[in-house]
Design a protein around this motif. Structure first.
Motif, PDB file in Angstrom:
ATOM      1  N   UNK A 287       0.626  -1.286  -0.098  1.00 35.69           N
ATOM      2  CA  UNK A 287       0.083  -0.108   0.187  1.00 35.69           C
ATOM      3  C   UNK A 287       0.947   1.216  -0.114  1.00 35.69           C
ATOM      4  N   UNK A 288       2.239   1.259  -0.111  1.00 34.19           N
ATOM      5  CA  UNK A 288       2.866   2.246  -0.124  1.00 34.19           C
ATOM      6  C   UNK A 288       3.996   2.434  -1.457  1.00 34.19           C
ATOM      7  N   UNK A 289       3.582   3.555  -2.260  1.00 32.08           N
ATOM      8  CA  UNK A 289       4.419   3.885  -3.523  1.00 32.08           C
ATOM      9  C   UNK A 289       5.333   5.089  -3.386  1.00 32.08           C
ATOM     10  N   UNK A 290       6.247   5.094  -4.014  1.00 36.22           N
ATOM     11  CA  UNK A 290       7.383   6.392  -3.831  1.00 36.22           C
ATOM     12  C   UNK A 290       8.085   6.440  -5.395  1.00 36.22           C
ATOM     13  N   UNK A 291       8.196   7.757  -5.812  1.00 32.45           N
ATOM     14  CA  UNK A 291       8.665   7.613  -6.969  1.00 32.45           C
ATOM     15  C   UNK A 291       9.024   9.186  -7.321  1.00 32.45           C
TER      16      UNK A 291
ATOM     17  N   UNK B 131       9.524  19.585  -9.998  1.00 32.15           N
ATOM     18  CA  UNK B 131      10.300  18.270  -9.840  1.00 32.15           C
ATOM     19  C   UNK B 131       9.914  17.870  -8.606  1.00 32.15           C
ATOM     20  N   UNK B 132       9.520  16.584  -8.191  1.00 37.51           N
ATOM     21  CA  UNK B 132       9.122  16.355  -6.820  1.00 37.51           C
ATOM     22  C   UNK B 132       9.341  14.958  -6.604  1.00 37.51           C
ATOM     23  N   UNK B 133       9.054  14.631  -5.329  1.00 41.37           N
ATOM     24  CA  UNK B 133       8.977  13.112  -4.874  1.00 41.37           C
ATOM     25  C   UNK B 133       7.646  12.936  -4.368  1.00 41.37           C
ATOM     26  N   UNK B 134       6.726  11.906  -5.210  1.00 41.29           N
ATOM     27  CA  UNK B 134       5.441  11.729  -5.087  1.00 41.29           C
ATOM     28  C   UNK B 134       5.432  10.335  -4.168  1.00 41.29           C
ATOM     29  N   UNK B 135       4.610  10.436  -3.069  1.00 43.08           N
ATOM     30  CA  UNK B 135       4.290   9.386  -2.212  1.00 43.08           C
ATOM     31  C   UNK B 135       2.917   9.176  -1.830  1.00 43.08           C
ATOM     32  N   UNK B 136       2.548   7.816  -2.220  1.00 46.76           N
ATOM     33  CA  UNK B 136       1.219   7.578  -2.063  1.00 46.76           C
ATOM     34  C   UNK B 136       1.114   6.559  -1.062  1.00 46.76           C
ATOM     35  N   UNK B 137      -0.078   6.487  -0.205  1.00 41.40           N
ATOM     36  CA  UNK B 137      -0.685   5.408   0.604  1.00 41.40           C
ATOM     37  C   UNK B 137      -1.857   5.055   0.574  1.00 41.40           C
ATOM     38  N   UNK B 138      -2.197   3.897   0.234  1.00 42.35           N
ATOM     39  CA  UNK B 138      -3.437   3.494  -0.059  1.00 42.35           C
ATOM     40  C   UNK B 138      -4.227   3.175   1.187  1.00 42.35           C
ATOM     41  N   UNK B 139      -5.410   3.928   1.277  1.00 44.62           N
ATOM     42  CA  UNK B 139      -6.220   3.915   2.423  1.00 44.62           C
ATOM     43  C   UNK B 139      -7.236   2.765   2.135  1.00 44.62           C
ATOM     44  N   UNK B 140      -7.697   2.495   1.131  1.00 45.28           N
ATOM     45  CA  UNK B 140      -8.719   1.438   0.619  1.00 45.28           C
ATOM     46  C   UNK B 140      -8.034   0.760  -0.732  1.00 45.28           C
ATOM     47  N   UNK B 141      -7.962  -0.282  -0.775  1.00 44.14           N
ATOM     48  CA  UNK B 141      -7.713  -1.188  -2.029  1.00 44.14           C
ATOM     49  C   UNK B 141      -8.504  -2.202  -2.281  1.00 44.14           C
ATOM     50  N   UNK B 142      -9.154  -2.635  -3.194  1.00 44.63           N
ATOM     51  CA  UNK B 142      -9.891  -3.665  -3.713  1.00 44.63           C
ATOM     52  C   UNK B 142      -9.402  -3.917  -5.080  1.00 44.63           C
ATOM     53  N   UNK B 143     -10.291  -4.900  -5.807  1.00 41.98           N
ATOM     54  CA  UNK B 143      -9.958  -5.273  -7.077  1.00 41.98           C
ATOM     55  C   UNK B 143     -10.018  -4.310  -8.024  1.00 41.98           C
TER      56      UNK B 143
ATOM     57  N   UNK C 208      -8.039   9.003  -6.126  1.00 38.81           N
ATOM     58  CA  UNK C 208      -8.590   7.738  -6.616  1.00 38.81           C
ATOM     59  C   UNK C 208      -8.331   7.109  -7.807  1.00 38.81           C
ATOM     60  N   UNK C 209      -8.333   5.766  -7.845  1.00 41.63           N
ATOM     61  CA  UNK C 209      -7.975   5.099  -9.224  1.00 41.63           C
ATOM     62  C   UNK C 209      -9.083   3.990  -9.376  1.00 41.63           C
ATOM     63  N   UNK C 210      -9.495   3.935 -10.583  1.00 43.40           N
ATOM     64  CA  UNK C 210     -10.463   2.794 -11.024  1.00 43.40           C
ATOM     65  C   UNK C 210      -9.675   2.158 -12.267  1.00 43.40           C
ATOM     66  N   UNK C 211      -9.745   0.820 -11.880  1.00 45.78           N
ATOM     67  CA  UNK C 211      -8.848  -0.193 -12.859  1.00 45.78           C
ATOM     68  C   UNK C 211      -9.858  -0.482 -14.258  1.00 45.78           C
ATOM     69  N   UNK C 212      -9.547  -0.187 -15.140  1.00 47.91           N
ATOM     70  CA  UNK C 212     -10.066  -0.446 -16.496  1.00 47.91           C
ATOM     71  C   UNK C 212      -9.670  -1.564 -16.984  1.00 47.91           C
ATOM     72  N   UNK C 213      -8.474  -1.893 -16.754  1.00 42.21           N
ATOM     73  CA  UNK C 213      -7.960  -3.398 -17.362  1.00 42.21           C
ATOM     74  C   UNK C 213      -6.734  -3.930 -16.405  1.00 42.21           C
ATOM     75  N   UNK C 214      -6.416  -5.157 -16.791  1.00 46.54           N
ATOM     76  CA  UNK C 214      -5.355  -5.560 -15.869  1.00 46.54           C
ATOM     77  C   UNK C 214      -4.158  -4.764 -15.943  1.00 46.54           C
ATOM     78  N   UNK C 215      -3.813  -3.945 -16.614  1.00 44.72           N
ATOM     79  CA  UNK C 215      -2.697  -3.162 -16.409  1.00 44.72           C
ATOM     80  C   UNK C 215      -2.675  -1.360 -16.553  1.00 44.72           C
TER      81      UNK C 215
END
Length: 236
Positions: free
Chosen positions: A81-85, A117-129, A182-189
């Motif tokens: 649940x923790x992304x950085x880049x 130019x930045x460092x982007x940090x994400x932490x997922x509070x809710x994660x489903x399929x 918020x992100x909604x999965x449209x396909x496998x990738x």
């Protein structure tokens, strides 16, 4: 001995391929675009000061309306649940003061832009399929430019005299932008994303382009709301 060397070499190749595969599986790449709502009150005050100094009537034609911006980022899932880049965004805006009649015209333009130019940090509070909701933090540097163009044309009996001048300042500041994404999965990738952020522009310093000792007392400030939508590509 030869067999041991061969096994060692094959092991190194296997580990390197596994590491590369694991790295790729945890990477995601995003592109986004949206609108800024930066007030730029100090630069609006510059327009007012210019208008008050003129011996004729003028008006504001454009005064830092909300403007489009775009960006991109690459993130690695460091923990669950923790992304950085790293991320990059380009923001711009502008204004115009003008006047025109039979004797000529006057135009005063301001143009501003910044490379963020930045460092982007994400932490997922809710994660489903299919759905993911994150809190997000962007932190980095703004590399900015502020240019003022003056064009004054005055004429009589068909003869016109044109006077032009340009002043340009370069700026550096730090920014912090907390956001909700918020992100909604449209396909496998691939996923569709939407985000709302508020940017804080910290410790801005601007100097004249050709003279670093000439500091600006009024300058752009990249603080305010922005909203974006985008696409996120997963490598796994």
């Amino acid at each position: 001995m030869k067999k041991i060397k061969l096994i060692f070499i094959l092991s190194l190749v296997a580990v390197s391929q596994l590491s590369a595969q694991t790295l790729a599986e945890n990477l995601k790449f995003g592109i986004m675009g949206g609108y800024d709502f930066f007030a730029q009150d100090e630069l609006k005050a510059v327009n007012t000061s210019v208008m008050n100094s003129l011996p004729f009537e003028s008006k504001v034609i454009n005064d830092y309306k909300p403007s489009f911006y775009f960006g991109t980022y690459l993130q690695y899932q460091l923990f669950n649940h923790f992304d950085i880049g790293p991320s990059y965004e380009y923001h711009y805006s502008g204004s115009r003061v003008g006047s025109r009649d039979y004797s000529g015209q006057f135009i005063f333009d301001q143009y501003i832009h910044t490379h963020q130019i930045a460092l982007k940090i994400d932490y997922a509070l809710v994660s489903s399929d299919r759905i993911e909701a994150c809190i997000q933090l962007n932190s980095g540097v703004n590399l900015s430019s502020w240019k003022m163009d003056t064009d004054f044309e005055l004429g009589d009996n068909g003869q016109y005299e044109n006077q032009q001048s340009t002043d340009e300042f370069k700026g550096l500041s730090w920014h912090v932008s907390p956001a909700i994404k918020c992100a909604y999965q449209l396909g496998p990738k691939i996923s569709l994303t939407a985000a709302a952020a508020y940017a804080f522009d910290l410790d801005p310093k601007y100097h004249y382009k050709d003279n670093k000792d000439w500091k600006a007392t009024q300058y752009p400030k990249w603080s305010g709301l922005n909203f974006s939508i985008g696409l996120e590509f997963h490598f796994k």
